[in-house]
Design a protein around this motif. Structure first.
Motif, PDB file in Angstrom:
ATOM      1  N   GLU A   6      11.413  -3.996 -13.313  1.00  0.00           N
ATOM      2  CA  GLU A   6      11.946  -5.345 -13.361  1.00  0.00           C
ATOM      3  C   GLU A   6      12.348  -5.751 -14.779  1.00  0.00           C
ATOM      4  O   GLU A   6      11.591  -5.563 -15.735  1.00  0.00           O
ATOM      5  CB  GLU A   6      10.910  -6.339 -12.817  1.00  0.00           C
ATOM      6  CG  GLU A   6      11.429  -7.757 -12.667  1.00  0.00           C
ATOM      7  CD  GLU A   6      10.408  -8.687 -12.049  1.00  0.00           C
ATOM      8  OE1 GLU A   6      10.712  -9.898 -11.941  1.00  0.00           O
ATOM      9  OE2 GLU A   6       9.307  -8.226 -11.688  1.00  0.00           O
TER      10      GLU A   6
ATOM     11  N   ASN B 128      17.290  -9.647 -16.002  1.00  0.00           N
ATOM     12  CA  ASN B 128      18.566  -9.843 -15.308  1.00  0.00           C
ATOM     13  C   ASN B 128      18.801  -8.788 -14.225  1.00  0.00           C
ATOM     14  O   ASN B 128      19.937  -8.448 -13.917  1.00  0.00           O
ATOM     15  CB  ASN B 128      19.717  -9.807 -16.315  1.00  0.00           C
ATOM     16  CG  ASN B 128      19.587 -10.874 -17.373  1.00  0.00           C
ATOM     17  OD1 ASN B 128      19.463 -12.054 -17.052  1.00  0.00           O
ATOM     18  ND2 ASN B 128      19.590 -10.471 -18.640  1.00  0.00           N
ATOM     19  N   GLY B 129      17.726  -8.251 -13.671  1.00  0.00           N
ATOM     20  CA  GLY B 129      17.852  -7.204 -12.659  1.00  0.00           C
ATOM     21  C   GLY B 129      16.990  -6.010 -13.007  1.00  0.00           C
ATOM     22  O   GLY B 129      16.306  -5.987 -14.043  1.00  0.00           O
ATOM     23  N   ASN B 130      17.018  -5.011 -12.142  1.00  0.00           N
ATOM     24  CA  ASN B 130      16.171  -3.836 -12.344  1.00  0.00           C
ATOM     25  C   ASN B 130      16.732  -2.913 -13.413  1.00  0.00           C
ATOM     26  O   ASN B 130      17.949  -2.766 -13.574  1.00  0.00           O
ATOM     27  CB  ASN B 130      16.010  -3.076 -11.037  1.00  0.00           C
ATOM     28  CG  ASN B 130      15.103  -3.800 -10.049  1.00  0.00           C
ATOM     29  OD1 ASN B 130      14.275  -4.617 -10.461  1.00  0.00           O
ATOM     30  ND2 ASN B 130      15.255  -3.512  -8.776  1.00  0.00           N
TER      31      ASN B 130
END
Length: 297
Positions: free
Chosen positions: A234, A237-239
């Motif tokens: 994580e 702003n995203g994975n």
């Protein structure tokens, strides 16, 4: 940042465990090194092969990447006689401005020689400011390479890594600074962020993952496990993809695949960053071929 005319290409290899192993002096075969030497003689010399490593490096050069990252374990038992050949090998891969390396656990195998990696490979470790401590930052094209060291001597039968509070605190500042810039952040660390085995884990991975969740990077490159892997963690702003690769000198054996390297094409597009991964691996005839292509970002 203006659009690039062509992607920036970053090659990633790891764990060359430079073969062959020099003949050790009797005084060097004590404690952990004794076990490591027995393992080399019984097993590892059969599948850690110099001709494999040479074939892989030749293919990397044929692909002409803009930069090459080597994520540790250049030597095996960290004996004095291993460091000069390993430095000569790294020089043959490319000059320090085109190649970045970090240490692995085998490079700091015992306390007596844990300092030798930094001495031997200083030009390949140094950040743009000339410092050889960690974290180090190297800016290459659109990328900011952030080097960490998880290499610490451990007890026999253990292969854990540790970053430590000081390095983590410094990393927090680096990530905060880079988060405000328009750069593709690549974190280099030898030990995977999530370990497959307790005795091979990064002991403070939870603290590192917390920093990445808060500040983010675009890509993590890791070694140590000698397998193909893509893990996702994580970020703000995203994975974030964390990509591992097999040993660069290995024949396929057991559950471990043959030597391979990753090639990442990085470029800016209208939506942000684009990163495509190509995996090139050794086949049974010591030829290197593309076996996978995927878009990570």
């Amino acid at each position: 940042m203006a659009p690039l005319t062509a992607p920036f290409t970053l090659a990633h290899l790891s764990d060359p465990h430079l073969p062959p192993l020099p003949t050790p002096r009797l005084v060097e075969l004590a404690g952990k090194r004794a076990l490591g030497y027995v393992n080399w003689r019984r097993n590892r010399h059969k599948y850690q092969r110099r001709e494999v490593l040479d074939a892989l490096v030749a293919d990397i050069k044929a692909q002409a990447p803009d930069h090459i990252a080597v994520t540790g374990d250049l030597v095996n038992l960290a004996m004095e006689a291993e460091f000069a050949p390993a430095r000569a090998w790294l020089d043959s891969v490319g000059p320090p401005d085109r190649v970045t390396t970090i240490p692995g656990n085998h490079d700091a195998y015992v306390r007596a020689t844990r300092h030798r990696f930094g001495e031997s490979f200083a030009p390949y470790l140094a950040g743009d400011d000339g410092s050889t401590g960690f974290p180090a930052i190297r800016r290459r094209g659109p990328a900011a390479l952030i080097s960490l060291s998880s290499a610490v001597p451990t007890l026999p039968l253990m292969a854990t890594g540790t970053l430590g509070r000081e390095q983590l605190a410094a990393l927090a500042g680096v990530l905060e600074q880079l988060a405000a810039e328009d750069v593709f952040r690549v974190l280099l660390v030898h030990h995977p962020l999530k370990s497959r085995a307790w005795q091979k884990r990064l002991t403070d991975s939870a603290a590192l993952l917390a920093l990445l969740k808060r500040h983010g990077v675009e890509l993590v490159l890791q070694g140590h496990d000698h397998v193909h892997s893509t893990m996702w963690f994580e970020g703000p702003n995203g994975n974030i993809p964390a990509v591992g690769v097999p040993s660069a000198s290995a024949l396929a054996h057991g559950r471990y695949p043959a030597a391979a390297y990753n090639l990442f094409a990085i470029e800016k597009d209208n939506a942000g960053w684009r990163c495509e991964q190509v995996v090139r691996s050794l086949d049974h005839g010591l030829q290197v071929r593309e076996i996978k292509r995927a878009r990570l970002i």
